[in-house]
Design an enzyme around this catalytic site. Structure first.
Site, PDB file in Angstrom:
ATOM      1  N   HIS A 168       9.022   1.192   3.482  1.00 24.00           N
ATOM      2  CA  HIS A 168      10.085   1.285   4.486  1.00 24.00           C
ATOM      3  C   HIS A 168      10.999   0.074   4.313  1.00 24.00           C
ATOM      4  O   HIS A 168      10.829  -0.709   3.371  1.00 24.00           O
ATOM      5  CB  HIS A 168       9.489   1.366   5.894  1.00 24.00           C
ATOM      6  CG  HIS A 168       8.452   0.322   6.183  1.00 24.00           C
ATOM      7  ND1 HIS A 168       8.733  -1.030   6.202  1.00 24.00           N
ATOM      8  CD2 HIS A 168       7.113   0.411   6.427  1.00 24.00           C
ATOM      9  CE1 HIS A 168       7.647  -1.713   6.483  1.00 24.00           C
ATOM     10  NE2 HIS A 168       6.626  -0.863   6.614  1.00 24.00           N
ATOM     11  N   MET A 214       0.836  -1.204   0.000  1.00 29.08           N
ATOM     12  CA  MET A 214       0.000   0.000   0.000  1.00 29.08           C
ATOM     13  C   MET A 214       0.873   1.256   0.000  1.00 29.08           C
ATOM     14  O   MET A 214       0.398   2.343   0.329  1.00 29.08           O
ATOM     15  CB  MET A 214      -0.948   0.003   1.198  1.00 29.08           C
ATOM     16  CG  MET A 214      -1.942  -1.158   1.116  1.00 29.08           C
ATOM     17  SD  MET A 214      -3.491  -0.836   1.976  1.00 29.08           S
ATOM     18  CE  MET A 214      -2.929  -0.560   3.628  1.00 29.08           C
ATOM     19  N   SER A 234       4.139   1.171   8.101  1.00 31.77           N
ATOM     20  CA  SER A 234       3.849   2.490   7.530  1.00 31.77           C
ATOM     21  C   SER A 234       3.124   3.365   8.549  1.00 31.77           C
ATOM     22  O   SER A 234       3.210   4.584   8.503  1.00 31.77           O
ATOM     23  CB  SER A 234       2.971   2.333   6.285  1.00 31.77           C
ATOM     24  OG  SER A 234       3.594   1.452   5.369  1.00 31.77           O
ATOM     25  N   ARG A 235       2.405   2.715   9.475  1.00 29.76           N
ATOM     26  CA  ARG A 235       1.632   3.489  10.459  1.00 29.76           C
ATOM     27  C   ARG A 235       2.503   4.019  11.597  1.00 29.76           C
ATOM     28  O   ARG A 235       2.034   4.863  12.367  1.00 29.76           O
ATOM     29  CB  ARG A 235       0.490   2.643  11.012  1.00 29.76           C
ATOM     30  CG  ARG A 235      -0.616   2.390   9.979  1.00 29.76           C
ATOM     31  CD  ARG A 235      -1.789   1.619  10.560  1.00 29.76           C
ATOM     32  NE  ARG A 235      -2.941   1.633   9.685  1.00 29.76           N
ATOM     33  CZ  ARG A 235      -3.295   0.647   8.853  1.00 29.76           C
ATOM     34  NH1 ARG A 235      -2.557  -0.441   8.780  1.00 29.76           N
ATOM     35  NH2 ARG A 235      -4.378   0.748   8.095  1.00 29.76           N
ATOM     36  N   GLY A 283      11.109  -2.706   5.729  1.00 22.56           N
ATOM     37  CA  GLY A 283      10.409  -3.997   5.679  1.00 22.56           C
ATOM     38  C   GLY A 283      10.006  -4.328   4.250  1.00 22.56           C
ATOM     39  O   GLY A 283      10.246  -5.446   3.759  1.00 22.56           O
ATOM     40  N   HIS A 284       9.413  -3.348   3.567  1.00 19.56           N
ATOM     41  CA  HIS A 284       9.053  -3.569   2.159  1.00 19.56           C
ATOM     42  C   HIS A 284      10.322  -3.799   1.329  1.00 19.56           C
ATOM     43  O   HIS A 284      10.329  -4.639   0.422  1.00 19.56           O
ATOM     44  CB  HIS A 284       8.315  -2.347   1.590  1.00 19.56           C
ATOM     45  CG  HIS A 284       7.026  -2.013   2.277  1.00 19.56           C
ATOM     46  ND1 HIS A 284       6.865  -0.884   3.057  1.00 19.56           N
ATOM     47  CD2 HIS A 284       5.823  -2.632   2.292  1.00 19.56           C
ATOM     48  CE1 HIS A 284       5.634  -0.833   3.517  1.00 19.56           C
ATOM     49  NE2 HIS A 284       4.973  -1.878   3.071  1.00 19.56           N
ATOM     50  N   ASP A 337       2.228  -9.484   8.896  1.00 23.50           N
ATOM     51  CA  ASP A 337       0.770  -9.626   8.827  1.00 23.50           C
ATOM     52  C   ASP A 337       0.465 -11.125   8.724  1.00 23.50           C
ATOM     53  O   ASP A 337       0.116 -11.631   7.663  1.00 23.50           O
ATOM     54  CB  ASP A 337       0.227  -8.856   7.617  1.00 23.50           C
ATOM     55  CG  ASP A 337       0.548  -7.377   7.722  1.00 23.50           C
ATOM     56  OD1 ASP A 337      -0.211  -6.668   8.383  1.00 23.50           O
ATOM     57  OD2 ASP A 337       1.590  -6.945   7.180  1.00 23.50           O
TER      58      ASP A 337
HETATM   59  P1  AMP Z   1       1.494  -2.943   3.496  1.00 24.12           P
HETATM   60  O1  AMP Z   1       2.070  -1.951   2.547  1.00 24.12           O
HETATM   61  O2  AMP Z   1       1.591  -2.534   4.919  1.00 24.12           O
HETATM   62  O3  AMP Z   1       0.146  -3.448   3.081  1.00 24.12           O
HETATM   63  O4  AMP Z   1       2.456  -4.210   3.416  1.00 24.12           O
HETATM   64  C1  AMP Z   1       2.845  -4.782   2.204  1.00 24.12           C
HETATM   65  C2  AMP Z   1       3.635  -6.031   2.479  1.00 24.12           C
HETATM   66  O5  AMP Z   1       4.775  -5.716   3.262  1.00 24.12           O
HETATM   67  C3  AMP Z   1       2.834  -7.080   3.272  1.00 24.12           C
HETATM   68  O6  AMP Z   1       3.140  -8.372   2.777  1.00 24.12           O
HETATM   69  C4  AMP Z   1       3.359  -6.892   4.669  1.00 24.12           C
HETATM   70  O7  AMP Z   1       3.256  -8.051   5.469  1.00 24.12           O
HETATM   71  C5  AMP Z   1       4.801  -6.550   4.398  1.00 24.12           C
HETATM   72  N1  AMP Z   1       5.414  -5.842   5.535  1.00 24.12           N
HETATM   73  C6  AMP Z   1       4.977  -4.710   6.128  1.00 24.12           C
HETATM   74  N2  AMP Z   1       5.767  -4.392   7.173  1.00 24.12           N
HETATM   75  C7  AMP Z   1       6.725  -5.356   7.227  1.00 24.12           C
HETATM   76  C8  AMP Z   1       7.838  -5.606   8.103  1.00 24.12           C
HETATM   77  N3  AMP Z   1       8.137  -4.795   9.115  1.00 24.12           N
HETATM   78  N4  AMP Z   1       8.595  -6.688   7.862  1.00 24.12           N
HETATM   79  C9  AMP Z   1       8.316  -7.540   6.825  1.00 24.12           C
HETATM   80  N5  AMP Z   1       7.279  -7.354   5.981  1.00 24.12           N
HETATM   81  C10 AMP Z   1       6.494  -6.281   6.182  1.00 24.12           C
END
Ligand code: AMP
Length: 288
Positions: free
Chosen positions: A26, A22, A193-194, A28-29, A150
């Site tokens: 960061h 989304m 992201s939050r 993580g992504h 998640d």
């Molecule tokens: P989001 O943009 O938050 O919907 O996340 C997109 C993808 O990044 C999803 O598969 C999340 O599980 C993964 N994600 C988000 N934060 C992390 C993190 N800290 N470590 C690993 N994967 C993450």
């Protein structure tokens, strides 16, 4: 690297490694993108803030949107394409009609386990399932990478693809789901992201989640782990949605000690004029 808005311009993306997001990317992504890159396949990263997975009182309007920075991170970590579909491309029938449609498609059981996300965010996983399915249809990846951060979402996507593989015709025949471990700050806070909503004064309290998972990690029984997680979260001023130990795969409550378990937390911090809901999870040491 290319920015693509029209799914028709994606081709030939068939056979790519796909990282749906989304945005507000960061580290993580970035780790997911590098994991995708390591497959040797071209990497497609999608950025789409999906309205059908947000509830009426949630943070859709203020969800961070940082496309220029996202493009830079995607490129630096090896993406070939950043796919940014419009709302109309993803939901040509409109979001209300799409949501009705999603409500008629059965969710895998892991998405509706009592006491987890479904109780706190009804409709959330129907929206997730819908958008992930539509993105898979458009991108046609060979591998899609999801974060363990998640966990319930990961189990939902795995189940959805397993169901597709067992159906005729198979909607995504060559697709495999890959999971990447949660990326954390040095002090244990899972990147999200939050997190950027959080004022500096509340940052210390947010560590309650990582500390709760640490105490659960060494607990000898699920019930002890749950009690200790609750106490730790409350000591850090969290309002707890859930702090439970479940079977890591089925997400059912744990009855015996023979199963691989996972501690799962969703909890909210609030401050004058704002707040944030954080989720996290970790395995328990004795039932890895
Ligand atoms: P989001 O943009 O938050 O919907 O996340 C997109 C993808 O990044 C999803 O598969 C999340 O599980 C993964 N994600 C988000 N934060 C992390 C993190 N800290 N470590 C690993 N994967 C993450």
């Amino acid at each position: 690297m290319r920015l693509v808005e029209d799914p028709e311009d994606l081709s030939p993306s068939t056979g790519c490694a796909f990282v749906p997001t989304m945005g507000a990317l960061h580290e993580g992504h970035a780790a997911l993108i590098r994991h995708a890159k390591a497959t040797g396949l071209p990497v497609v990263v999608s950025v789409f803030v999906n309205p059908t997975q947000f509830g009426a009182n949630e943070d859709l309007d203020k969800y961070p949107r940082t496309l220029d920075a996202d493009m830079a991170i995607a490129e630096a970590n090896g993406a070939s394409i950043v796919f940014v579909p419009s709302l109309h491309r993803v939901y040509p029938e409109g979001t209300a009609a799409a949501t009705d449609l999603a409500a008629r498609v059965p969710l895998p059981d892991v998405a509706t386990r009592p006491g987890l996300e479904d109780r706190c965010r009804p409709g959330h996983f129907a929206g997730v399932q819908l958008v992930v399915a539509r993105l898979f249809d458009m991108v046609r990846p060979s591998i899609a990478v999801f974060g363990e951060k998640d966990w319930q979402q990961l189990k939902l996507v795995e189940a959805m693809v397993r169901i597709a593989h067992g159906s005729t015709p198979n909607r995504w025949p060559s697709l495999r789901i890959a999971a990447h471990p949660t990326v954390r700050e040095r002090d244990g806070l899972a990147l999200s992201s939050r997190n950027r909503y959080m004022p500096a004064e509340w940052r210390e309290r947010s560590l309650g989640i990582a500390r709760a998972l640490q105490v659960a990690h060494t607990a000898q029984r699920p019930s002890t782990a749950e009690e200790q997680m609750l106490a730790t979260l409350k000591a850090h001023d969290f309002t707890v949605d859930y702090a439970v130990v479940r079977d890591a795969e089925t997400l059912m409550p744990v009855t015996g000690l023979e199963t691989r378990t996972r501690a799962l937390i969703a909890a909210r911090l609030t401050w004058p004029g704002g707040g944030v809901r954080l989720i996290d999870n970790a395995p328990l040491a004795i039932w890895r």
